[in-house]
Design an enzyme around this catalytic site. Structure first.
Site, PDB file in Angstrom:
ATOM      1  N   ASN A 153     -29.499 -35.666 -25.795  1.00 42.46           N
ATOM      2  CA  ASN A 153     -29.108 -37.142 -26.417  1.00 42.46           C
ATOM      3  C   ASN A 153     -29.286 -37.221 -27.746  1.00 42.46           C
ATOM      4  OD1 ASN A 153     -28.032 -39.444 -26.711  1.00 42.46           O
ATOM      5  ND2 ASN A 153     -29.430 -40.698 -25.304  1.00 42.46           N
ATOM      6  N   GLY A 165     -27.011 -40.115 -20.948  1.00 40.61           N
ATOM      7  CA  GLY A 165     -26.935 -40.309 -22.142  1.00 40.61           C
ATOM      8  C   GLY A 165     -26.881 -38.892 -23.073  1.00 40.61           C
ATOM      9  N   ASP A 188     -11.832 -25.698 -11.823  1.00 42.53           N
ATOM     10  CA  ASP A 188     -12.690 -26.201 -10.534  1.00 42.53           C
ATOM     11  C   ASP A 188     -11.624 -26.247  -9.416  1.00 42.53           C
ATOM     12  OD1 ASP A 188     -14.998 -27.984  -9.757  1.00 42.53           O
ATOM     13  OD2 ASP A 188     -13.296 -29.621  -9.151  1.00 42.53           O
ATOM     14  N   GLU A 204     -12.995 -21.331  -9.703  1.00 48.78           N
ATOM     15  CA  GLU A 204     -14.115 -21.606  -8.713  1.00 48.78           C
ATOM     16  C   GLU A 204     -13.659 -21.454  -7.188  1.00 48.78           C
ATOM     17  OE1 GLU A 204     -16.900 -24.932  -7.039  1.00 48.78           O
ATOM     18  OE2 GLU A 204     -15.236 -25.444  -7.564  1.00 48.78           O
ATOM     19  N   ASP A 239     -24.889 -35.601 -25.048  1.00 48.20           N
ATOM     20  CA  ASP A 239     -23.823 -35.547 -25.424  1.00 48.20           C
ATOM     21  C   ASP A 239     -23.397 -34.408 -26.263  1.00 48.20           C
ATOM     22  OD1 ASP A 239     -25.422 -36.091 -27.993  1.00 48.20           O
ATOM     23  OD2 ASP A 239     -25.437 -38.068 -27.359  1.00 48.20           O
ATOM     24  N   ASN A 244     -24.097 -43.755 -28.692  1.00 53.83           N
ATOM     25  CA  ASN A 244     -22.745 -43.383 -27.941  1.00 53.83           C
ATOM     26  C   ASN A 244     -23.008 -43.637 -26.387  1.00 53.83           C
ATOM     27  OD1 ASN A 244     -23.844 -40.973 -27.259  1.00 53.83           O
ATOM     28  ND2 ASN A 244     -22.074 -39.900 -28.294  1.00 53.83           N
ATOM     29  N   ASP A 245     -24.452 -44.109 -26.033  1.00 52.43           N
ATOM     30  CA  ASP A 245     -24.902 -44.182 -24.856  1.00 52.43           C
ATOM     31  C   ASP A 245     -23.961 -45.072 -23.998  1.00 52.43           C
ATOM     32  OD1 ASP A 245     -26.648 -42.356 -25.416  1.00 52.43           O
ATOM     33  OD2 ASP A 245     -28.511 -43.126 -24.991  1.00 52.43           O
TER      34      ASP A 245
END
Ligand code: CA
Length: 620
Positions: free
Chosen positions: A141, A166, A333, A362, A168, A146-147
Site C-alpha cells: 500500500n 489497501g 479466468d 485458466e 495498490d 486511495n484506500d
C-alpha cells in the site's frame, strides 16, 4: 387561478424549447470511448447508453469514419453502432450526433488515436519467461490516500480477512526491483478492473466496469505507467480478464441491453463447476447447460457470449486494454465456462490483431486427458478447436502438491511428476503450458510442504527447469503459508513491509529471516540462471524412471544439456551411477551445479544429499 398561471407557463415553454435547441447533451456512456486507426479489423462497435437512444439515428461527418451498421435492441436505452475507420483518417475527437425528427438530441465522443509503432507485432510471454502472480490489494500500500474512495461501496478494513486492505498499483511499481531481483520476467496481477461490490471486492473477479481500473488500486493512467515501467525493465504484463461473469453491481445490471445479455433464472442457479460436461461425449444437455450457464456465485451473473453483441463487447475490451496499456499477455479466468465456440472466436480475433500475443486459459482440470481437449489443434472427436495454445497445467500442480511429501511407491512421490509428464503425448504444445505449484485459489507451497524448505527448494528446482512457463505466487519466496482449501483469505496475506508502520520489511534482505533468505536466494539463483538458458526455454525433455526415490531428467538441444537430479528420500544420501544415462551423457564430460557452483570433473557417479535437487549444466 388558471389565468394567473398562463404567463409563467408560456415563459417556461419558451425556455424549454430554446434549451432543447441549444443544449445537446452527451450520452451517459459510450464504450469503448477511444479506438485506434490502422487496426487490422477496421470496424469498432460502440455501445451507446442513454435514455431512449434507440429512437434516434446516429450521424457523423468526421472524415474517414463511416457508420456501417446500427443495431437497435429491445431495450431502447441502448444503441450499438459499427464504425468503419479508414486507415488514412486522422487522430482526433469523433463527434457522433443522434437525431430525432431531424433534431440533434445527443452526441457521443470517440477519441480516435494513432497506434504506437510495432503495436501489432508485440511479443507475448513465452517459455523464456517466469511469471510472478500478485494479488494487488494484498501486496503493498504505497498510496493510503486511495484506500477509501467516497461513493464506492466497500471501505477499507484490515481487520476483515475478506475486506479491502489497501494495496495498490503504486505499491507494485515501488517494488519492481524486488521482483526483478528474483529473476521474474512477467507479472500477472489478479484483476485490476473496478469491483464496486459491497463486500469481499478485494479479489477483483466481480467486475463492475470493464473499462476502468478500480480507483482503490489506481487509475487507468497509473496502470499504463506500471506496464511501461515494467517493459523498460524487460518485464511483461499479463492482464487477468474475466468474460464468464460480471459483478452483480455492474452498471448494466439495473437496465440490461437485452433479455439474453446474461443468463437469467427465477431464482439463483449456481453452475455445477463440472467442466468435464463440455468435453464428455455422453454428457446430458441439462448438465452441460448448468456448467456453462449457471452463475459462478451469487455476486457473479453469467454472461451470454452466444449473443454477438456481448462477444463483440468483450473482444473489443480485451483489444482495447492490449492497445491502451501495452500488454504482453492475458490470463483468462474460468476459461472453459462460457460458450466454447465464442471463446475460440475471441482467441482468433485477438491473434488476428496480435499474432505473437499470448493468452493463457485458466482451465482448472485435474486430468491431462480432459485438459488436452482445450488446447489448440487437439483432434477432438466433436471437431472443436480452441485455438488456445497456453493452458494452466493443473495436473502437474496437483502432483507437485504432494510429490515431495511421499516416500517411494507405485505412482507416489517423484513418480507422480514422471507420470504427469508421461501424459504429454496428449498435448500438441506441452511447452506452452504454464507450470506452477500454487496460485490465489490453491494452498500455498509452504503449507503443502509444512514449512520444509528442502521440499520447497526442490519444487523451485523443478518449476525452473521443467518444460513450460513457470509461475510463482507472491509471498512464497518468504515461505508464507496458508491452506486455500480452508479459506481463500488464508492465502491472500498482506506482504510484510508493504504497509506503513509494518515492523518487518520482507522486501529487503535485512528484513527477512535467515530461512526466508535461503528460499529467496535459491529462487533468485534458479530463475536468473533460467533467464539466459536457451535449453531450459526450448530444449527437449528426456527423463528416466525414478529409482531409489531419485528422479533424473535432462533438458537438451543440439548444443547443450542440463541434467536435473532430485533425491526425494527423507534421510538417505544417494550415490547415483550415471552409466544408466549413457544415451545422453556420452556427449558430455563433466558439469557444474548452477546454484552451489559445485564442479563435477567426471560423470561416473554423483552423490546427492537427501531431499535435495541438483541442476547441473553439462560440459563437453
Ligand atoms: Ca492504497
Amino acid at each position: 387561478m388558471h389565468k394567473k398561471l398562463t404567463f409563467p407557463i408560456i415563459v417556461c415553454m419558451l425556455i424549454a424549447t430554446i434549451s432543447v435547441r441549444a443544449q445537446i447533451s452527451e450520452v451517459k456512456r459510450v464504450e469503448p470511448s477511444s479506438w485506434w486507426i490502422g487496426m487490422k479489423n477496421p470496424t469498432v462497435q460502440l455501445l451507446i447508453h442513454e435514455k431512449d437512444i434507440g429512437k434516434t439515428r446516429p450521424q457523423t461527418d468526421y472524415p474517414g469514419i463511416k457508420i456501417e451498421r446500427t443495431t437497435v435492441v429491445e431495450n431502447l436505452d441502448y444503441l450499438f453502432i459499427d464504425l468503419k475507420i479508414d486507415k488514412n483518417s486522422s487522430p482526433g475527437i469523433v463527434e457522433i450526433n443522434f437525431l430525432k425528427n431531424e433534431n440533434i438530441r445527443h452526441k457521443a465522443l470517440l477519441n480516435l488515436k494513432k497506434r504506437e509503432e510495432g503495436s501489432a507485432k508485440r511479443e507475448g510471454f513465452n517459455q523464456s519467461d517466469a511469471i510472478y502472480l500478485i494479488m494487488p490489494d494484498r501486496f503493498a500500500n504505497a498510496n493510503p490516500d486511495n484506500d477509501m474512495i467516497p461513493g464506492m461501496l466497500e471501505e477499507p478494513d484490515m481487520s476483515e480477512p475478506y475486506g479491502r486492505h489497501g494495496g495498490d498499483l503504486q505499491g507494485i511499481m515501488e517494488n519492481l526491483d524486488f521482483i526483478e531481483e528474483m529473476g521474474f520476467t512477467s507479472i500477472w496481477l489478479n484483476p485490476v478492473l473496478e469491483n464496486d461490490q459491497p463486500e469481499a471486492s478485494y479479489h477483483g473477479y466481480a467486475i463492475t466496469d470493464f473499462y476502468q481500473v478500480d480507483r482503490r488500486l489506481g487509475t487507468n493512467k497509473e496502470y499504463k505507467k506500471l506496464v511501461d515501467e515494467c517493459r523498460e525493465r524487460g518485464i511483461k504484463m499479463i492482464m487477468d480478464m474475466v468474460f464468464n461473469h460480471c459483478g452483480s453491481k455492474h452498471w448494466w445490471m439495473d437496465n440490461l441491453p437485452t433479455e439474453d445479455w446474461i443468463f437469467q433464472y427465477p431464482e439463483f442457479t449456481r453452475t455445477n463447476y463440472r467442466l468435464s460436461t463440455v468435453s464428455d461425449p455422453y454428457a446430458s444437455q441439462a448438465d452441460l447447460d448448468l456448467t456453462t450457464k449457471g452463475w459462478f456465485d451469487t455476486t457473479m451473473p453469467d454472461m451470454n457470449l452466444k449473443n454477438d453483441l456481448v462477444l463483440n463487447y468483450f473482444t473489443q475490451k480485451s483489444i482495447w486494454w492490449i492497445e491502451y496499456a501495452g500488454l504482453q499477455g492475458i490470463r483468462m479466468d474460468t476459461y472453459p465456462y462460457p460458450d466454447k465456440d465464442a471463446m475460440a472466436e475471441w482467441v482468433k480475433r485477438v491473434k488476428y490483431e496480435y499474432p505473437n500475443f499470448t493468452i493463457v486459459g485458466e482451465s482448472w482440470i485435474s486430468d491431462a486427458s480432459k485438459l488436452a481437449y482445450w488446447q489448440k489443434d487437439f483432434p477432438n472427436r466433436d471437431g472443436y478447436n480452441s485455438y488456445l495454445k497456453n493452458l494452466m497445467d493443473f495436473p502437474l500442480a496437483e502432483a507437485l502438491g504432494s510429490a515431495f511429501n511421499e516416500s517411494e511407491g507405485w505412482g507416489r512421490g517423484v513418480e507422480r511428476l514422471y507420470d504427469v509428464l508421461a501424459d504429454d503425448h496428449l498435448y500438441r504444445y506441452p511447452d506452452h503450458l504454464v507450470v506452477f505449484a500454487e496460485n490465489h485459489d490453491l494452498g500455498r507451497i509452504a503449507h503443502f510442504y509444512d514449512g520444509d524448505i528442502k521440499k520447497v527448494k526442490m519444487a523451485i528446482a523443478f518449476l525452473g527447469t521443467i518444460r513450460g512457463i513457470p509461475q510463482w505466487y507472491y509471498g512464497s519466496e518468504i515461505m508464507m503459508g496458508g491452506d486455500g482449501g480452508e479459506s481463500h483469505a488464508a492465502i491472500r496475506q498482506t506482504y510484510p513491509g508493504g504497509w506503513p508502520g509494518d515492523e518487518i520489511n520482507a522486501f529487503t534482505k535485512e528484513g527477512r529471516t535467515e530461512e526466508q533468505n535461503k528460499v529467496f536466494d535459491y529462487l533468485s539463483a534458479v530463475l536468473n540462471y533460467r533467464k539466459s538458458s536457451e535449453v531450459l526455454h526450448t530444449g527437449d525433455l528426456l527423463h528416466f524412471l525414478p529409482e531409489n526415490e531419485t528422479y533424473v531428467y535432462f533438458r537438451y538441444n543440439e548444443k547443450e544439456a542440463v541434467m536435473v537430479m532430485m533425491n526425494n528420500s527423507e534421510k538417505r544420501e544417494n550415490k547415483i551411477e550415471l552409466s544408466r544415462f549413457a544415451e545422453i551423457l556420452n556427449d558430455y564430460k563433466g558439469g557444474k551445479e548452477i546454484v552451489s557452483g559445485k564442479i563435477f570433473e567426471t560423470l561416473n557417479y554423483i552423490t546427492i544429499p537427501a531431499k535435495s535437487a541438483y541442476i547441473i549444466e553439462l560440459t563437453k
